[in-house]
Design an enzyme around this catalytic site. Sequence first.
Site, PDB file in Angstrom:
ATOM      1  N   TRP A  60       0.832  -1.193   0.000  1.00  0.00           N
ATOM      2  CA  TRP A  60       0.000   0.000   0.000  1.00  0.00           C
ATOM      3  C   TRP A  60       0.868   1.244   0.000  1.00  0.00           C
ATOM      4  O   TRP A  60       2.049   1.178  -0.266  1.00  0.00           O
ATOM      5  CB  TRP A  60      -0.972  -0.034   1.193  1.00  0.00           C
ATOM      6  CG  TRP A  60      -1.746  -1.303   1.194  1.00  0.00           C
ATOM      7  CD1 TRP A  60      -1.645  -2.334   2.082  1.00  0.00           C
ATOM      8  CD2 TRP A  60      -2.684  -1.737   0.215  1.00  0.00           C
ATOM      9  NE1 TRP A  60      -2.468  -3.365   1.733  1.00  0.00           N
ATOM     10  CE2 TRP A  60      -3.116  -3.022   0.584  1.00  0.00           C
ATOM     11  CE3 TRP A  60      -3.206  -1.165  -0.939  1.00  0.00           C
ATOM     12  CZ2 TRP A  60      -4.048  -3.734  -0.152  1.00  0.00           C
ATOM     13  CZ3 TRP A  60      -4.126  -1.890  -1.668  1.00  0.00           C
ATOM     14  CH2 TRP A  60      -4.546  -3.145  -1.268  1.00  0.00           C
ATOM     15  N   HIS A  61       0.319   2.365   0.337  1.00  0.00           N
ATOM     16  CA  HIS A  61       1.019   3.645   0.222  1.00  0.00           C
ATOM     17  C   HIS A  61       1.682   4.022   1.542  1.00  0.00           C
ATOM     18  O   HIS A  61       1.017   4.471   2.464  1.00  0.00           O
ATOM     19  CB  HIS A  61       0.028   4.738  -0.195  1.00  0.00           C
ATOM     20  CG  HIS A  61      -0.730   4.388  -1.430  1.00  0.00           C
ATOM     21  ND1 HIS A  61      -0.176   4.505  -2.671  1.00  0.00           N
ATOM     22  CD2 HIS A  61      -1.969   3.908  -1.613  1.00  0.00           C
ATOM     23  CE1 HIS A  61      -1.062   4.115  -3.572  1.00  0.00           C
ATOM     24  NE2 HIS A  61      -2.155   3.745  -2.957  1.00  0.00           N
TER      25      HIS A  61
ATOM     26  N   HIS B 152      -8.052   8.737  -3.100  1.00  0.00           N
ATOM     27  CA  HIS B 152      -6.928   7.996  -3.669  1.00  0.00           C
ATOM     28  C   HIS B 152      -5.722   8.923  -3.768  1.00  0.00           C
ATOM     29  O   HIS B 152      -5.819  10.031  -4.269  1.00  0.00           O
ATOM     30  CB  HIS B 152      -7.289   7.449  -5.048  1.00  0.00           C
ATOM     31  CG  HIS B 152      -6.303   6.439  -5.523  1.00  0.00           C
ATOM     32  ND1 HIS B 152      -5.085   6.794  -6.042  1.00  0.00           N
ATOM     33  CD2 HIS B 152      -6.337   5.090  -5.524  1.00  0.00           C
ATOM     34  CE1 HIS B 152      -4.408   5.706  -6.366  1.00  0.00           C
ATOM     35  NE2 HIS B 152      -5.158   4.659  -6.056  1.00  0.00           N
ATOM     36  N   PRO B 153      -4.565   8.487  -3.278  1.00  0.00           N
ATOM     37  CA  PRO B 153      -3.423   9.397  -3.151  1.00  0.00           C
ATOM     38  C   PRO B 153      -2.655   9.693  -4.435  1.00  0.00           C
ATOM     39  O   PRO B 153      -1.816  10.580  -4.452  1.00  0.00           O
ATOM     40  CB  PRO B 153      -2.519   8.659  -2.161  1.00  0.00           C
ATOM     41  CG  PRO B 153      -2.851   7.230  -2.365  1.00  0.00           C
ATOM     42  CD  PRO B 153      -4.317   7.190  -2.682  1.00  0.00           C
TER      43      PRO B 153
END
Length: 146
Positions: A89-90, A128-129
């Site tokens: 993930w981020h 959403h990044p």
Amino acid sequence: MVLSLSSSDAGVASSVRLNCYSNPTDLANCVRGMKKIGEWLRTSALKPYKVQNLPGVEGFKYLGKPLPNNQTDNTAFERFCLESKGSHWHYHGGSLVGKVLDGSFRVKGIKALRVVDASPFSTTSASHPQGFYLMLGRFVIRTCNH
């Protein structure tokens, strides 16, 4: 998340320990959320999207481990949460500006290395990044390229 260098050799991967669910409340929240998703997948609105003969909640295809079918089995949901966590993930918060990075997103003490990813952000965005990272990259290219 705990990130540590395994070696001074850049070719050796860093050690990443996610610390997911070290707080029992986090695990309980995951269980509650996954149960809610299981309820949602059982609705008649999603029935046309079911795939036959697949594991999961009555025939839905999942990426990875399927949700437990028994909605009352907390232990199975805890196991699902623990076994399905991932590091893809981020990441964020590991290279904060002012601590690890200077105002031009350079790693302090290393003039030729900038970090332009999620790690300068101290919190996760509510959406959403990807857009934030694209804007950060554009900002760094236009204003910090000196």
